[in-house]
Design a protein around this motif. Structure first.
Motif, PDB file in Angstrom:
ATOM      1  N   ASP A  66       0.865  -1.272   0.078  1.00 55.11           N
ATOM      2  CA  ASP A  66       0.019   0.037  -0.096  1.00 55.11           C
ATOM      3  C   ASP A  66       0.904   1.314   0.117  1.00 55.11           C
ATOM      4  O   ASP A  66       0.239   2.410   0.210  1.00 55.11           O
ATOM      5  N   GLY A  67       2.071   1.040  -0.301  1.00 60.10           N
ATOM      6  CA  GLY A  67       3.078   2.383  -0.303  1.00 60.10           C
ATOM      7  C   GLY A  67       4.139   2.222   0.114  1.00 60.10           C
ATOM      8  O   GLY A  67       4.896   1.045  -0.241  1.00 60.10           O
ATOM      9  N   THR A  68       4.877   2.970   1.134  1.00 58.46           N
ATOM     10  CA  THR A  68       6.234   2.685   1.727  1.00 58.46           C
ATOM     11  C   THR A  68       5.921   2.778   3.323  1.00 58.46           C
ATOM     12  O   THR A  68       5.665   3.259   3.918  1.00 58.46           O
ATOM     13  N   ALA A  69       6.661   1.428   3.460  1.00 56.38           N
ATOM     14  CA  ALA A  69       6.360   1.054   4.998  1.00 56.38           C
ATOM     15  C   ALA A  69       7.722   1.617   5.873  1.00 56.38           C
ATOM     16  O   ALA A  69       8.679   1.613   5.039  1.00 56.38           O
ATOM     17  N   VAL A  70       7.527   1.881   6.869  1.00 52.05           N
ATOM     18  CA  VAL A  70       8.695   2.158   7.720  1.00 52.05           C
ATOM     19  C   VAL A  70       8.676   1.206   8.976  1.00 52.05           C
ATOM     20  O   VAL A  70       7.823   1.172   9.733  1.00 52.05           O
ATOM     21  N   TRP A  71       9.636   0.574   9.414  1.00 53.73           N
ATOM     22  CA  TRP A  71      10.200  -0.371  10.216  1.00 53.73           C
ATOM     23  C   TRP A  71      10.912   0.101  11.131  1.00 53.73           C
ATOM     24  O   TRP A  71      11.886   0.890  11.003  1.00 53.73           O
ATOM     25  N   VAL A  72      10.750  -0.055  12.438  1.00 55.50           N
ATOM     26  CA  VAL A  72      11.349   0.623  13.811  1.00 55.50           C
ATOM     27  C   VAL A  72      11.984  -0.608  14.339  1.00 55.50           C
ATOM     28  O   VAL A  72      11.124  -1.640  14.625  1.00 55.50           O
ATOM     29  N   ARG A  73      13.185  -0.499  15.057  1.00 51.38           N
ATOM     30  CA  ARG A  73      13.619  -1.360  16.185  1.00 51.38           C
ATOM     31  C   ARG A  73      14.377  -0.193  17.406  1.00 51.38           C
ATOM     32  O   ARG A  73      15.025   0.705  16.957  1.00 51.38           O
ATOM     33  N   TYR A  74      14.278  -0.886  18.368  1.00 52.34           N
ATOM     34  CA  TYR A  74      14.683  -0.181  19.623  1.00 52.34           C
ATOM     35  C   TYR A  74      15.856  -0.981  19.951  1.00 52.34           C
ATOM     36  O   TYR A  74      16.248  -2.082  20.304  1.00 52.34           O
ATOM     37  N   THR A  75      17.024  -0.190  20.029  1.00 52.83           N
ATOM     38  CA  THR A  75      18.417  -0.837  20.513  1.00 52.83           C
ATOM     39  C   THR A  75      19.129  -0.361  21.662  1.00 52.83           C
ATOM     40  O   THR A  75      20.355  -0.935  22.072  1.00 52.83           O
ATOM     41  N   ALA A  76      18.544   0.483  22.298  1.00 54.56           N
ATOM     42  CA  ALA A  76      19.046   1.258  23.356  1.00 54.56           C
ATOM     43  C   ALA A  76      19.235   0.096  24.434  1.00 54.56           C
ATOM     44  O   ALA A  76      18.285  -0.701  24.767  1.00 54.56           O
ATOM     45  N   GLY A  77      20.505   0.251  25.159  1.00 59.03           N
ATOM     46  CA  GLY A  77      20.814  -0.760  26.365  1.00 59.03           C
ATOM     47  C   GLY A  77      20.626  -2.140  26.057  1.00 59.03           C
ATOM     48  O   GLY A  77      20.821  -3.081  26.790  1.00 59.03           O
TER      49      GLY A  77
END
Ligand SMILES: [Zn+2]
Ligand SMILES: [Zn+2]
Length: 284
Positions: A66-77
Motif C-alpha cells: 500500500d505504499g512505503t512502510a517504515v520499520w523501527v527497532r529499539y536498540t538502546a541498552g
C-alpha cells in the motif's frame, strides 16, 4: 487525495521497546518521500518526539503493498544488534516449470532480506530434511515475522530477476575495471549497474552485490548505510568501497582486522579495527 495519515508513533515506540531489538511496523506512507523522510528522522528523533533521545531507535523504509512502510527497532541498552543483512540466501526446491513431474532440484537463491508484501524482515533459514523418490534432501524453511508466507516459486522468480540484472551489468563491463584494491570487481559491477539504473540506492546496490557473490562488499555497504542512517546512493557506496580498500591496504594498526592488546589485568583483549571494518568475533 488520500486521507492524511497520523501514524501512532507513541504507541509504536512503546511496542518497539517491548520487542527489544525486534522490528516493528511503524507506519505505511502513501508516498515514498514521506516514508524515507520518516525513516531518516526516527533515529535522530527529529520532529519525532516519540523516539527520544536520539540514537535509541533504528528505522528503515521499504516497499509495501500500500505504499512505503517504515520499520523501527529499539536498540538502546541492548548488545549492539547485527546490521540488517544486505540479502537473504535460502535453499529451496525447484520443480521446474512443466506440468509433468520432473523430480526435484535444490537450489540456493539470493533474494531481498525484506518481505515483498510489506518490507518486514524475512525469517532466518531453518534446515529441513525431507525424503522423496528414495533420496534425502535438505532445504530451508523460514517464517517471516510479518506473517506473510514466501512461496518457493516466488523466491525463485525474484532470485532469477535479480541474478539477471547483475549478469546483464557484468556483461556490459568490458575492459574498464575499477581501481579499488580488494573491491575492484565489486566497484566495477557497481559502476556498470549505476550506468544502467538511474537512482540506484545503496540498499539495492548492496543486494545486487550480494547476488553477484560480492558478500563482503555488500555487508560493508549495508553497514555504512545503516550507520549514516540515510541517504546513500550507489555512487556513495562506490566511493566508500574505494576508500575502505585503500584504508585496509595501508592499515598498520591491526592484525587481520583485530587490534590485540594486553589489558592492565593481564588479559588479552581484541577489538575490531575501525579502519578496516572486517567481520570479527571479538574474543575478550
Ligand atoms: Zn510481510
Ligand atoms: Zn586495520
Amino acid at each position: 487525495m488520500p486521507a492524511p495519515i497520523t501514524p501512532k508513533h507513541r504507541e509504536v515506540a512503546q511496542r518497539a521497546r517491548e520487542a527489544r531489538g525486534g522490528w516493528v511496523l511503524a507506519a505505511v506512507y502513501p508516498s515514498a518521500d514521506s516514508g524515507q523522510s520518516a525513516a531518516r528522522r526516527i533515529p535522530r528523533a527529529e520532529r519525532m518526539p516519540a523516539y527520544h533521545p536520539p540514537g535509541t531507535y533504528e528505522a528503515y523504509d521499504a516497499r509495501h503493498d500500500d505504499g512505503t512502510a517504515v520499520w523501527v527497532r529499539y536498540t538502546a541498552g541492548l548488545p549492539k544488534p547485527a546490521p540488517r543483512p544486505p540479502a537473504a540466501t535460502y535453499r529451496v526446491c525447484d520443480r521446474g516449470t512443466s506440468r509433468s513431474y520432473e523430480g526435484v532440484r535444490i537450489v540456493a537463491v539470493t533474494v531481498s532480506p525484506d518481505c515483498p508484501r510489506c518490507g518486514g524482515p524475512r525469517g532466518s533459514a531453518v534446515p529441513y530434511r525431507f525424503h522423496e523418490d528414495g533420496e534425502w534432501y535438505v532445504v530451508d524453511k523460514w517464517k517471516n515475522g510479518c506473517g506473510h508466507t514466501d512461496m518457493y516459486d516466488g523466491v525463485l522468480t525474484e532470485a532469477r530477476e535479480l541474478a539477471q540484472i547483475a549478469a546483464e551489468a557484468a556483461f556490459t563491463l568490458g575492459e574498464e575495471a575499477a581501481e579499488a584494491g580488494e573491491f575492484s570487481q565489486a566497484v566495477t559491477l557497481l559502476r556498470a549497474l549505476e550506468r544502467k539504473q538511474r537512482f540506484l540506492t545503496a540498499r539495492r546496490s548492496a543486494l545486487l552485490l550480494a547476488v553477484a557473490g560480492h558478500n563482503e562488499a555488500a555487508r560493508r555497504v549495508e553497514e555504512e548505510r545503516t550507520s549514516t542512517s540515510g541517504r546513500m546512493s550507489a555512487r556513495d557506496a562506490d566511493q566508500f568501497l574505494v576508500g575502505l580498500a585503500a584504508a585496509r591496504a595501508s592499515c598498520t594498526d591491526c592484525d587481520d582486522g583485530l587490534i590485540n592488546y594486553r589489558a592492565r589485568d593481564g588479559e588479552f583483549v581484541s577489538l575490531r579495527c575501525r579502519r578496516c571494518r572486517r567481520d570479527v568475533v571479538p574474543h575478550a
